[in-house]
Motif scaffolding. Structure first.
Motif, PDB file in Angstrom:
ATOM      1  N   UNK A   1      15.759   1.830  21.563  1.00 35.18           N
ATOM      2  CA  UNK A   1      14.536   1.144  21.933  1.00 35.18           C
ATOM      3  C   UNK A   1      13.362   2.120  22.027  1.00 35.18           C
ATOM      4  N   UNK A   2      13.625   3.305  22.510  1.00 35.13           N
ATOM      5  CA  UNK A   2      12.579   4.330  22.589  1.00 35.13           C
ATOM      6  C   UNK A   2      12.115   4.763  21.210  1.00 35.13           C
ATOM      7  N   UNK A   3      13.065   4.974  20.310  1.00 29.39           N
ATOM      8  CA  UNK A   3      12.717   5.351  18.933  1.00 29.39           C
ATOM      9  C   UNK A   3      11.936   4.231  18.265  1.00 29.39           C
ATOM     10  N   UNK A   4      12.375   2.977  18.472  1.00 34.02           N
ATOM     11  CA  UNK A   4      11.675   1.842  17.881  1.00 34.02           C
ATOM     12  C   UNK A   4      10.242   1.737  18.400  1.00 34.02           C
ATOM     13  N   UNK A   5      10.054   2.003  19.685  1.00 32.98           N
ATOM     14  CA  UNK A   5       8.708   1.963  20.264  1.00 32.98           C
ATOM     15  C   UNK A   5       7.799   3.030  19.668  1.00 32.98           C
ATOM     16  N   UNK A   6       8.337   4.225  19.479  1.00 32.72           N
ATOM     17  CA  UNK A   6       7.534   5.306  18.880  1.00 32.72           C
ATOM     18  C   UNK A   6       7.248   4.998  17.415  1.00 32.72           C
ATOM     19  N   UNK A   7       8.223   4.433  16.703  1.00 36.36           N
ATOM     20  CA  UNK A   7       8.005   4.063  15.301  1.00 36.36           C
ATOM     21  C   UNK A   7       6.883   3.045  15.200  1.00 36.36           C
ATOM     22  N   UNK A   8       6.860   2.051  16.105  1.00 35.09           N
ATOM     23  CA  UNK A   8       5.777   1.053  16.074  1.00 35.09           C
ATOM     24  C   UNK A   8       4.410   1.693  16.320  1.00 35.09           C
ATOM     25  N   UNK A   9       4.369   2.746  17.105  1.00 37.30           N
ATOM     26  CA  UNK A   9       3.088   3.424  17.373  1.00 37.30           C
ATOM     27  C   UNK A   9       2.648   4.322  16.232  1.00 37.30           C
ATOM     28  N   UNK A  10       3.586   4.962  15.562  1.00 36.09           N
ATOM     29  CA  UNK A  10       3.249   5.997  14.587  1.00 36.09           C
ATOM     30  C   UNK A  10       3.510   5.609  13.140  1.00 36.09           C
ATOM     31  N   UNK A  11       3.994   4.394  12.883  1.00 34.04           N
ATOM     32  CA  UNK A  11       4.380   4.055  11.522  1.00 34.04           C
ATOM     33  C   UNK A  11       3.181   3.979  10.579  1.00 34.04           C
ATOM     34  N   UNK A  12       3.483   4.001   9.304  1.00 37.19           N
ATOM     35  CA  UNK A  12       2.489   4.026   8.228  1.00 37.19           C
ATOM     36  C   UNK A  12       2.119   2.593   7.890  1.00 37.19           C
ATOM     37  N   UNK A  13       1.014   2.118   8.450  1.00 39.18           N
ATOM     38  CA  UNK A  13       0.556   0.764   8.189  1.00 39.18           C
ATOM     39  C   UNK A  13      -0.943   0.705   8.461  1.00 39.18           C
ATOM     40  N   UNK A  14      -1.539  -0.411   8.087  1.00 36.59           N
ATOM     41  CA  UNK A  14      -2.960  -0.613   8.334  1.00 36.59           C
ATOM     42  C   UNK A  14      -3.152  -1.052   9.774  1.00 36.59           C
ATOM     43  N   UNK A  15      -4.031  -0.379  10.453  1.00 39.37           N
ATOM     44  CA  UNK A  15      -4.348  -0.765  11.820  1.00 39.37           C
ATOM     45  C   UNK A  15      -5.673  -1.511  11.891  1.00 39.37           C
ATOM     46  N   UNK A  16      -6.620  -1.138  11.076  1.00 38.74           N
ATOM     47  CA  UNK A  16      -7.895  -1.847  10.982  1.00 38.74           C
ATOM     48  C   UNK A  16      -7.751  -2.880   9.866  1.00 38.74           C
ATOM     49  N   UNK A  17      -7.405  -4.109  10.230  1.00 36.21           N
ATOM     50  CA  UNK A  17      -7.082  -5.119   9.226  1.00 36.21           C
ATOM     51  C   UNK A  17      -8.268  -5.487   8.340  1.00 36.21           C
ATOM     52  N   UNK A  18      -9.474  -5.171   8.756  1.00 41.08           N
ATOM     53  CA  UNK A  18     -10.639  -5.434   7.899  1.00 41.08           C
ATOM     54  C   UNK A  18     -10.573  -4.610   6.617  1.00 41.08           C
ATOM     55  N   UNK A  19      -9.838  -3.526   6.621  1.00 40.98           N
ATOM     56  CA  UNK A  19      -9.683  -2.708   5.418  1.00 40.98           C
ATOM     57  C   UNK A  19      -8.970  -3.481   4.309  1.00 40.98           C
ATOM     58  N   UNK A  20      -8.217  -4.508   4.679  1.00 40.19           N
ATOM     59  CA  UNK A  20      -7.523  -5.315   3.677  1.00 40.19           C
ATOM     60  C   UNK A  20      -8.495  -6.135   2.833  1.00 40.19           C
ATOM     61  N   UNK A  21      -9.736  -6.216   3.252  1.00 42.10           N
ATOM     62  CA  UNK A  21     -10.745  -6.964   2.493  1.00 42.10           C
ATOM     63  C   UNK A  21     -11.456  -6.115   1.446  1.00 42.10           C
ATOM     64  N   UNK A  22     -11.138  -4.842   1.360  1.00 43.25           N
ATOM     65  CA  UNK A  22     -11.866  -3.968   0.430  1.00 43.25           C
ATOM     66  C   UNK A  22     -11.659  -4.381  -1.027  1.00 43.25           C
ATOM     67  N   UNK A  23     -10.446  -4.685  -1.429  1.00 37.73           N
ATOM     68  CA  UNK A  23     -10.173  -5.078  -2.816  1.00 37.73           C
ATOM     69  C   UNK A  23     -10.848  -6.401  -3.160  1.00 37.73           C
ATOM     70  N   UNK A  24     -10.638  -7.481  -2.365  1.00 34.57           N
ATOM     71  CA  UNK A  24     -11.302  -8.734  -2.736  1.00 34.57           C
ATOM     72  C   UNK A  24     -12.824  -8.649  -2.674  1.00 34.57           C
ATOM     73  N   UNK A  25     -13.367  -7.893  -1.739  1.00 37.96           N
ATOM     74  CA  UNK A  25     -14.830  -7.768  -1.660  1.00 37.96           C
ATOM     75  C   UNK A  25     -15.385  -7.010  -2.861  1.00 37.96           C
ATOM     76  N   UNK A  26     -14.716  -5.950  -3.264  1.00 37.36           N
ATOM     77  CA  UNK A  26     -15.164  -5.211  -4.454  1.00 37.36           C
ATOM     78  C   UNK A  26     -15.092  -6.105  -5.682  1.00 37.36           C
TER      79      UNK A  26
END
Length: 194
Positions: free
Chosen positions: A140-165
């Protein structure tokens, strides 16, 4: 009465053909999201787990870099897709609503795919690094740290860059084509009228 000018390219729209074009473009572009996700994982700054645990600033820099790199790759991919569509399709098809909907919806789906592919590629090595660095830690501790440090988008507005361009560039090209397109005069409704 003023003579009306009719543009034959916009006088009617084949909605069935536009829907098929939108669907085909959306699927093809969404599949490109996996390639962007792999590139994103390869070029984005990676988090040094040991440095992030000891220095929170290190974690913030890497996580912000993840989002910015995905946004930049999304803009580039959106531009490339619009250019490819306008070069590959005839002007009437590329200027239609089907191409625009396909480019924008496909770009949005592609960004979600890129985010998920980047996450799936990065979560395994992060989990194994944490397991080897902290062998006595609970699952559970490892899973919690993975959720904090994993490689994903945190600012979801960045997902609009492709459709906006895609939306901005496609609209600009369509507008420039419309401005430079000669208009065809419609014949007079009654003989002898202007």
């Amino acid at each position: 009465m003023q003579p009306s000018s009719v543009d034959p390219a916009t006088s009617w729209i084949d909605w069935r053909a536009e829907a098929v074009l939108a669907l085909v473009l959306m699927v093809c572009i969404a599949l490109l999201g996996s390639v962007v996700g792999l590139i994103w994982h390869a070029v984005a700054p990676h988090l040094d787990v040991h440095a992030a645990i000891n220095n929170p600033e290190e974690k913030t820099k890497a996580l912000m870099g993840d989002d910015l790199w995905l946004a930049l790759l999304g803009i580039i991919a959106g531009i490339v897709c619009v250019v490819a569509v306008f070069l590959a399709l005839p002007a009437a098809a590329a200027d239609g609503p089907g191409a625009l909907v396909g480019l924008v919806a496909g770009g949005l789906l592609a960004m979600f795919v890129a985010d998920r592919v980047g996450y799936l590629v990065g979560v395994g090595p992060l989990r194994s690094t944490l397991d080897s660095a902290f062998p006595t830690a609970s699952r559970q501790g490892i899973d919690g740290v993975v959720r904090l440090l994993d490689f994903k988008v945190r600012a979801t507005a960045m997902l609009l860059s492709w459709p906006m361009a895609s939306l901005l560039l496609s609209s600009m090209i369509t507008w420039l084509r419309a401005v430079n397109r000669p208009t065809v005069k419609a014949p007079a409704a009654y003989p002898g009228s202007p």
